[in-house]
Design an enzyme around this catalytic site. Structure first.
Site, mmCIF file in Angstrom:
data_model
loop_
_atom_site.group_PDB
_atom_site.id
_atom_site.type_symbol
_atom_site.label_atom_id
_atom_site.label_comp_id
_atom_site.label_asym_id
_atom_site.label_seq_id
_atom_site.Cartn_x
_atom_site.Cartn_y
_atom_site.Cartn_z
ATOM 1 N N GLU A 301 -54.605 -8.778 17.489
ATOM 2 C CA GLU A 301 -54.187 -9.934 18.298
ATOM 3 C C GLU A 301 -52.691 -10.204 18.143
ATOM 4 O OE1 GLU A 301 -56.435 -10.721 20.361
ATOM 5 O OE2 GLU A 301 -57.911 -9.538 19.245
ATOM 6 N N GLU A 323 -54.908 -3.228 25.689
ATOM 7 C CA GLU A 323 -55.914 -3.021 24.656
ATOM 8 C C GLU A 323 -55.744 -1.723 23.881
ATOM 9 O OE1 GLU A 323 -57.416 -5.433 23.752
ATOM 10 O OE2 GLU A 323 -57.492 -6.766 25.480
#
Length: 859
Positions: A301, A323
């Site tokens: 994150e 991602e």
């Protein structure tokens, strides 16, 4: 779901027309304790390139009270199909929308949760992919960035956190008002609001003159378990590593991490306000693998603050730009950051992430890393093993191809060139080409724009003295699964070949040869004339993304001595290869069990141990010949009990074996041990039978009829927390009675009252591998209900049901036939079709593996 889709062409047309400047959003959450709806007021300022043109803004809400465009009140009938029509736009526009939006219990939009421990209400938002529109009117697509200013009214005494630093609340009485400063230009899906009586722990990241405030929040009922110091340590290591590698300072004014209840994903990269599932606040003993997984999530994150938040994909077909990079970044940071607790992170990556990717890439829904995303429904089912794990694997291959220094030089240029903007694939490749001097167009075409997975096999001949006369790497491109788009291709691979000798029971690498593999056959002259080593391992160091096979002699040595590798990564690669062979029917399930029983006693990496535990159970449940299955399960349960009793007291391995035995215990003695551990009449020295392990024991006892409702209720009285209520729901659904199954089915399929987490728990309890006869009648009910579920439930809730209740335990041709009949007649939406087809593929694969296991018994 009707009215909530958005196509790529609609988004492109809107982006060509509009430029969004800023949002002012007022949310009145004073009703949060009662639930229902809340008042949402949005004022958005934007320009239009074509005055007089029409467009729309997105909103999912029970009702709209007011729509005012450029001072003119519009008819609220213009709100339809989750859109507000915007006719006759001016060059410069101001839109005001007042709506009544709904709290949710599905983990989408503004999720509302009541903690049974303190009775307090806790809120958080989850907006990716398209759910900011459940909280405020907005142009819900990533390339219409803007500055967001939030003003929030909430109960006095609450903590309220958003993307900007939290201001001092104003007002008197029962409520307060928080007026946040504007954000930088960001996409709507990474805005955030977290509100409730959360408690916080604070620190700061300091680097020279830079000082970034850090916060960690959780519910008061979890505060005693919050190991904030360890979380801050990983976070600061990430700040050091990423800022040095990216040469771009952290781009937001603060960094909060909030552990929130009933969170659907692992975490979400909201700018400066990351939300994480609060199971990462460990309330019972866990193994070091759980801490490693949490650290990986934290770093993932944090990497998104640059990959995704500072620079954002233009449309969701480039989701991998977010991602895949964050997944690669988490692993390389753990491997290389000074004082990292997990320098062997690539072992975990090879054993878990790549296994996920290999599985996903062999489904009928396989797709290129750069996927073809036509609409929001496409992307909502595309957060998968290809987008995350295959993409990261390919990036690791790219780093080996261009060199790490050139790779990060290109990344730095990419950030500086596109900060606060949106990008496509070509923008990144251009920066990497400039830095490396390599033309990456062919590489991109082969790796990012095609689907499927290659297989690498060794081909060698020996002379009479055991010396290698010839050695080549063979590359195969298996046909894509039926229904998959595209054609199978051969790709260029940068790999290493590891040579291992067996010395005193240890497998030690004696040499390593790195080379490029391209085409169907690549000769390796460096090996010619050498004496054949005990094991020849292709793709040593895991540089490339490919299924790897061992030659017959190497496989024999590995089967007997897998635990003898002195390094963790080659062990993980061999474990992964053996598991993939089992899934492909090249290694019988009973032989995989033999390999596990031989190799696990010497496997030191707890993450690998736990992965193999899960894989053995799946192999026995799904891939073993049903006529032999019970024998295999009995052998596995006996081995688990022996390993539990022999494990070092208090060790991670002891805990892992305790959980494994709890999932497979079947004899009176084994189940009696579980019951004794639960009631205190039995003891395993060093084993802490704490809250979570108690529920694990009880679930197996409930599933085997050894624990009744009274036992479940008594355990819930001991642990009447949110987690306890979820465990109790699972135990009740796991009971081996027709009445328990009927009640579970009704609560999930025939009612929509369960929260996302309780529903998931009920589904998990319902599907018990030992209860195939009990769940068999629900196959027909599934196909009768599944389309209605898709059309009436939210995406997250419907996906849980579609995937979780598919009759995957019924590994038989009748299940495939029923699925095919439904697919032919139901006319399902593409996203629904994909989920059902993926589930069907699991049954088809299991049938083939069972046949292979049956054949092995006849040899």
């Amino acid at each position: 779901m009707p009215g909530t889709n958005l196509t790529r062409e609609e988004a492109r047309t809107r982006a060509d027309l509009l430029h969004v400047d800023a949002y002012d959003i007022e949310l009145d959450l004073s009703s949060a304790r009662e639930g229902g709806t809340f008042r949402s007021t949005t004022v958005v300022r934007f320009t239009a390139t074509t005055p007089g043109a029409a467009s729309f803004i997105d909103l999912v809400a029970p009702s709209v009270e007011e729509i005012v465009l450029n001072g003119e009140r519009l008819d609220t009938a213009g709100f339809a199909d989750s859109r507000i029509a915007l006719p006759g736009l001016a060059a410069e526009n101001e839109l005001r929308v007042v709506a009544n939006c709904a709290y949710t219990n599905t983990g989408e939009g503004l999720h509302r949760f009541v903690d049974p421990v303190d009775g307090e209400t806790y809120l958080y938002t989850q907006f990716e992919v398209p759910d900011a529109r459940r909280v405020f009117a907005n142009f819900e697509q990533p390339d219409l960035k803007a500055a967001f200013t939030f003003t929030v009214t909430a109960p006095a005494g609450w903590s309220v956190v958003s993307n900007s630093p939290t201001p001092e609340p104003q007002g008197e009485g029962d409520t307060r008002v928080w007026r946040f400063a504007p954000t930088g230009r960001i996409s709507s899906y990474i805005t955030a609001l977290i509100a409730g009586p959360y408690v916080g722990v604070f620190d700061a990241y300091e680097n020279g003159e830079q000082k970034v405030p850090l916060g960690i929040y959780c519910r008061p009922s979890l505060r005693e378990f919050l190991d904030a110091e360890a979380i801050f340590e990983v976070t600061k290591q990430g700040f050091d590593y990423f800022q040095e590698k990216f040469d771009f300072p952290y781009p937001f004014p603060k960094y909060d991490q909030l552990f929130v209840p009933e969170f659907n994903a692992g975490a979400m990269e909201n700018a400066g306000a990351v939300t994480l599932r609060d199971q990462y606040v460990f309330r019972s003993k866990v193994t070091d693998a759980a801490y490693e997984a949490r650290a990986a999530t934290i770093l993932h994150e944090l990497a998104h603050m640059w990959f995704g938040n500072l620079v954002t994909m233009e449309w969701w077909n480039d989701l991998w730009l977010n991602e895949s990079f964050a997944t690669y970044a988490e692993a390389v940071c753990q491997a290389e950051a000074p004082d990292s607790r997990w320098p062997n992170s690539w072992t975990t990556f090879a054993n878990q992430m790549k296994t996920w990717a290999y599985r996903q890439d062999q489904l009928p829904s396989t797709h290129p890393i750069m996927a073809d995303i036509n609409d929001l429904e496409d992307v909502q089912v595309n957060f998968d093993g290809i987008t995350y794990a295959k993409g990261a694997s390919v990036l690791k291959q790219l780093v080996a191809y261009v060199g790490q220094d050139a790779f990060f030089e290109g990344v730095r240029a990419y950030f500086k060139r596109h900060a606060w903007g949106n990008t496509r694939l070509g923008d990144l490749l251009g920066a990497l080409e400039e830095a490396s001097g390599r033309d990456l167009k062919a590489w991109s075409a082969a790796w990012l724009e095609t689907a499927g997975i290659n297989v690498l096999r060794p081909a060698l001949t020996l002379n009479g003295d055991g010396d290698i006369e010839s050695f080549a790497v063979l590359q195969e491109a298996p046909a894509l699964p039926a229904g998959a788009k595209g054609e199978a291709v051969l790709r260029p691979h940068r790999i290493a070949v590891g040579l291992y000798e067996l010395t005193d029971g240890a497998l030690v690498r004696t040499d390593r040869i790195e080379l490029d593999v391209d085409g169907p056959r690549t000769e390796v002259p460096q090996l010619v004339g050498r004496h054949r080593p005990a094991v020849i391992l292709l793709n040593d160091d895991d540089l490339s993304y490919a299924k790897v096979r061992l030659d017959e002699d190497s496989l024999a040595v590995v089967t007997e001595h897998l635990g003898g590798f002195t390094d963790a990564l080659p062990r993980a690669l061999c474990w992964a290869s053996a598991w993939d062979m089992t899934r492909d029917g090249e290694l019988a399930a009973r032989d995989y069990l033999t390999l596990a029983l031989s190799g696990l006693p010497r496997e030191s990496d707890i993450g690998v141990v736990q992965s193999v535990h899960r894989q053995v159970k799946l192999a026995l449940d799904a891939y073993a010949d049903p006529a032999w299955r019970e024998e295999g399960l009995a052998r596995w349960a006996e081995a688990a009990e022996e390993a539990l009793r022999a494990a070092e007291p208090g060790s991670d391995h002891q805990l892992a074996w305790a959980r494994t035995l709890s999932g497979v215990a079947r004899t009176d003695g084994q189940l009696g041990l579980l019951a004794g551990l639960l009631d205190g009449t039995a003891e395993i020295p060093g084993l802490a039978v704490d809250t979570e392990l108690r529920w694990t024991l009880l679930n197996r006892l409930a599933a085997t009829g050894r624990a009744d409702e009274a036992g479940i209720a008594a355990e819930l009285a001991r642990d009447n927390t949110a987690a306890g209520q979820e465990h109790a729901a699972s135990c009740r659904a796991a009971r081996p009675t027709a009445e328990a199954k009927a009640a579970a089915w009704a609560s999930v399929v025939e009612s929509d009252e369960l929260t996302n987490y309780v529903q998931a728990s009920v589904i998990g309890g319902f599907q018990q591998a030992d209860q195939r006869a009990l769940v068999a009648p629900y196959a027909a009910k599934y196909f009768a209900a599944v389309k209605g579920v898709w059309e009436t439930r939210s995406h997250e809730i419907s996906q849980q049901i579609i995937v979780g209740l598919y009759p995957s335990l019924l590994v038989e041709q009748a299940t495939l036939d029923a699925t095919d009949a439904w697919l032919a007649s139901a006319d399902p939406a593409p996203a629904l079709r994909r989920q059902v087809v993926e589930a069907r593929a699991g049954v088809e694969r299991a049938l083939k593996a069972q046949a292979a296991d049956r054949a092995a018994a006849q040899r």
